[in-house]
Motif scaffolding. Structure first.
Motif, PDB file in Angstrom:
ATOM      1  N   MET A 121       0.861  -1.235   0.543  1.00  0.00           N
ATOM      2  CA  MET A 121      -0.115   0.059  -0.525  1.00  0.00           C
ATOM      3  C   MET A 121       0.487   1.285  -0.270  1.00  0.00           C
ATOM      4  O   MET A 121       1.005   2.210  -1.180  1.00  0.00           O
ATOM      5  N   ARG A 122       2.242   1.154   0.816  1.00  0.00           N
ATOM      6  CA  ARG A 122       2.784   2.208   1.303  1.00  0.00           C
ATOM      7  C   ARG A 122       3.555   2.525  -0.612  1.00  0.00           C
ATOM      8  O   ARG A 122       3.428   3.228  -0.515  1.00  0.00           O
ATOM      9  N   LYS A 123       3.451   1.451  -1.200  1.00  0.00           N
ATOM     10  CA  LYS A 123       4.610   1.539  -2.250  1.00  0.00           C
ATOM     11  C   LYS A 123       3.449   2.303  -3.207  1.00  0.00           C
ATOM     12  O   LYS A 123       3.888   2.753  -4.144  1.00  0.00           O
ATOM     13  N   ALA A 124       2.585   1.957  -3.180  1.00  0.00           N
ATOM     14  CA  ALA A 124       1.244   2.350  -4.250  1.00  0.00           C
ATOM     15  C   ALA A 124       0.762   3.594  -4.424  1.00  0.00           C
ATOM     16  O   ALA A 124       0.424   4.424  -5.135  1.00  0.00           O
ATOM     17  N   LEU A 125       0.818   4.006  -2.938  1.00  0.00           N
ATOM     18  CA  LEU A 125       0.779   5.816  -2.398  1.00  0.00           C
ATOM     19  C   LEU A 125       1.996   6.271  -2.841  1.00  0.00           C
ATOM     20  O   LEU A 125       1.193   7.114  -3.654  1.00  0.00           O
ATOM     21  N   LYS A 126       2.545   6.465  -2.621  1.00  0.00           N
ATOM     22  CA  LYS A 126       3.998   6.026  -2.871  1.00  0.00           C
ATOM     23  C   LYS A 126       4.078   7.068  -5.011  1.00  0.00           C
ATOM     24  O   LYS A 126       4.262   8.161  -5.004  1.00  0.00           O
ATOM     25  N   GLU A 127       3.415   5.185  -5.807  1.00  0.00           N
ATOM     26  CA  GLU A 127       3.725   5.572  -6.442  1.00  0.00           C
ATOM     27  C   GLU A 127       2.433   6.840  -7.834  1.00  0.00           C
ATOM     28  O   GLU A 127       2.630   6.982  -8.827  1.00  0.00           O
ATOM     29  N   ASN A 128       1.567   6.288  -6.956  1.00  0.00           N
ATOM     30  CA  ASN A 128       0.026   7.227  -7.211  1.00  0.00           C
ATOM     31  C   ASN A 128       0.259   9.015  -6.875  1.00  0.00           C
ATOM     32  O   ASN A 128       0.623   9.165  -7.601  1.00  0.00           O
ATOM     33  N   MET A 129       1.353   9.514  -6.116  1.00  0.00           N
ATOM     34  CA  MET A 129       1.528  10.544  -5.352  1.00  0.00           C
ATOM     35  C   MET A 129       2.126  10.816  -6.821  1.00  0.00           C
ATOM     36  O   MET A 129       2.686  11.614  -7.603  1.00  0.00           O
ATOM     37  N   GLU A 130       3.481   9.863  -7.604  1.00  0.00           N
ATOM     38  CA  GLU A 130       5.114  10.598  -8.366  1.00  0.00           C
ATOM     39  C   GLU A 130       3.850  10.390  -9.638  1.00  0.00           C
ATOM     40  O   GLU A 130       4.357  11.082 -10.273  1.00  0.00           O
ATOM     41  N   ARG A 131       3.236   9.937  -9.784  1.00  0.00           N
ATOM     42  CA  ARG A 131       1.874  10.131 -11.378  1.00  0.00           C
ATOM     43  C   ARG A 131       1.227  10.423 -11.170  1.00  0.00           C
ATOM     44  O   ARG A 131       0.849  11.459 -12.172  1.00  0.00           O
ATOM     45  N   ARG A 132       0.805  10.979  -9.804  1.00  0.00           N
ATOM     46  CA  ARG A 132       0.182  12.413  -9.820  1.00  0.00           C
ATOM     47  C   ARG A 132       0.789  14.134 -10.551  1.00  0.00           C
ATOM     48  O   ARG A 132       0.031  14.707 -10.998  1.00  0.00           O
TER      49      ARG A 132
END
Length: 458
Positions: A227-238
């Motif tokens: 979940m931490r990686k997904a959130l981090k990737e989502n923030m970077e993707r955003r």
């Protein structure tokens, strides 16, 4: 140890141990009871029969033994012999008359009480020279007296039961405390990890699941780490999304703004220049509209509502129609297009328009990155696993190896496509469409040798 296993062991112990004790204690009590020892000693004495007693006499003795309490010691004296005895002080002593026996017993233990009673035996009848007389056998009972020996009257098995219950309670309480401590510590660790994520601390890796004595709760850290990686990737993707939009939309907006200001300020005065400026504004507005539509379509791909529109489509007929359109377009671009549809005409659940868009995006890239006379080939066949594979390959410039892993990322543009117009959304839309159908897409390429996109229908 797993919490489930700990609780299972505790429950098993609570059920199995008392059950075994309920079975084993009666057996233990039976084989360790004084009556068993008495029976063995009685059998030995009966076999020796030093007093010369009859079978009937021994049966009487056996009946007496079965009734007497185990804590009472006794002996049976007959014919100037000790026929049977449980009094350990006697040893191998022999007595010629009852008086010698009584004197010895009193002298050997003054802390005991004695009780004497007659015991009629068949062999007690003797015939002497003076006539017949009946000589009775007798029994001497001995039991401890005084409060100091009162604890000896408590059955031994009761002490064993008490010790077992005490040990069982200690074991159960210890297990419960250990399980409660394990659960409490695990929950505390999970709370700290989730608190960090909630506070936006996404850079720190969560590494707990591999620690010693890991349990089910601690294994949740693997999910937290994902979940931490997904959130981090989502923030970077955003962030990349915002930067990509800002960068790609800035150019047409700037041109529209510049030419419209030039017309309104009178900088462009001639009719031909005004028409040219309006034409440029119109072209950039169309480009801007296309970019916005691509963004909208990409966002729609992440909405599961569109899956309700899935309908059965005859795949072979669909691919033949698409291949015919490919040939028409190829003539305009001077490309060589061929195809091989080697599958049965079976129906597949899909959104026909979206899947057409995915194939058109792949085909459009093939047209863009090939030159005059290059070839584009579409094939459909079943692989060794019986799954349908649809491939579009070309003989164009290819994709550098370092860019292959990123070609489906939003706003990513390979190094050989920097001069081409576009926002880097096309292949992201393709990937979203294929994934949303539950299928797989793969790409293989070599610079200078072309590229192959393969869609596997699962």
């Amino acid at each position: 140890m797993k919490i489930k296993k700990q609780i299972s062991l505790l429950i098993t112990g609570i059920i199995v141990i008392p059950t075994l004790c309920m079975i084993l204690f009666p057996i233990y009590r039976h084989y360790s009871s004084p009556h068993i020892a008495l029976k063995k000693k009685y059998e030995e004495a009966r076999q020796k029969n030093i007093a010369g007693l009859s079978e009937n006499d021994w049966n009487k003795i056996q009946s007496y033994i079965s009734k007497i309490p185990p804590e009472i010691q006794f002996l049976i004296f007959c014919n100037s012999k000790i026929a049977f005895s449980t009094i350990s002080d006697l040893g191998k002593e022999s007595f010629s008359n009852p008086k010698e026996l009584f004197d010895f017993l009193q002298a050997s233990n003054d802390s005991c009480n004695y009780q004497i009673q007659s015991f009629f035996l068949d062999q007690a009848e003797k015939i002497s020279e003076y006539g017949t007389h009946r000589n009775k056998g007798f029994i001497v009972n001995r039991f401890d007296s005084g409060p100091k020996n009162s604890m000896k009257r408590i059955p031994r098995f009761m002490m064993h039961v008490f010790i077992f219950v005490l040990m069982f309670e200690v074991m159960s309480i210890t297990f419960i405390i250990l399980i409660a401590k394990s659960v409490s510590n695990s929950i505390e660790i999970i709370q700290k990890a989730t608190r960090k994520i909630a506070n936006g601390e996404l850079e720190t890796r969560i590494e707990i699941s591999g620690r010693r004595n890991s349990n089910e709760i601690l294994q949740l850290t693997e999910d937290l780490e994902r979940m931490r990686k997904a959130l981090k990737e989502n923030m970077e993707r955003r962030s990349r999304f915002i930067m990509g939009i800002s960068h790609d939309l800035r150019t047409p907006v700037a041109l529209i703004k510049g030419y419209s200001e030039a017309v309104s300020d009178g900088v462009v005065k001639s009719v031909d220049d005004i028409k040219k400026s309006v034409s440029i504004i119109n072209t950039k507005a169309g480009q801007l509209e296309s970019m916005i539509n691509d963004l909208i379509n990409y966002i729609k791909m992440n909405n599961i509502e569109w899956k309700k529109t899935l309908r059965p489509v005859e795949l072979k007929s669909f691919l033949l129609d698409f291949s015919a359109n490919m040939e028409c377009t190829a003539e305009l671009y001077k490309r060589n297009v061929s195809y091989s549809i080697d599958i049965e005409n079976q129906t597949v659940l899909m959104d026909k328009n979206l899947f057409s868009r995915a194939l058109e995006n792949i085909y459009g890239n093939a047209l863009r990155y090939t030159g005059d006379g290059d070839s584009i080939f579409l094939s459909a066949r079943k692989n060794s696993l019986g799954k349908i594979e649809i491939s579009i390959s070309d003989t164009g410039v290819g994709i550098p190896e370092k860019d292959l892993e990123k070609v489906f990322e939003l706003f990513f543009r390979a190094s050989n496509s920097r001069r081409e117009n576009g926002m880097g959304i096309g292949l992201s839309v393709v990937k979203a469409i294929i994934d949303s159908h539950g299928w797989n897409i793969d790409v293989k390429s070599k610079p200078g040798s072309g590229t192959t996109f393969t869609i596997t229908l699962c």
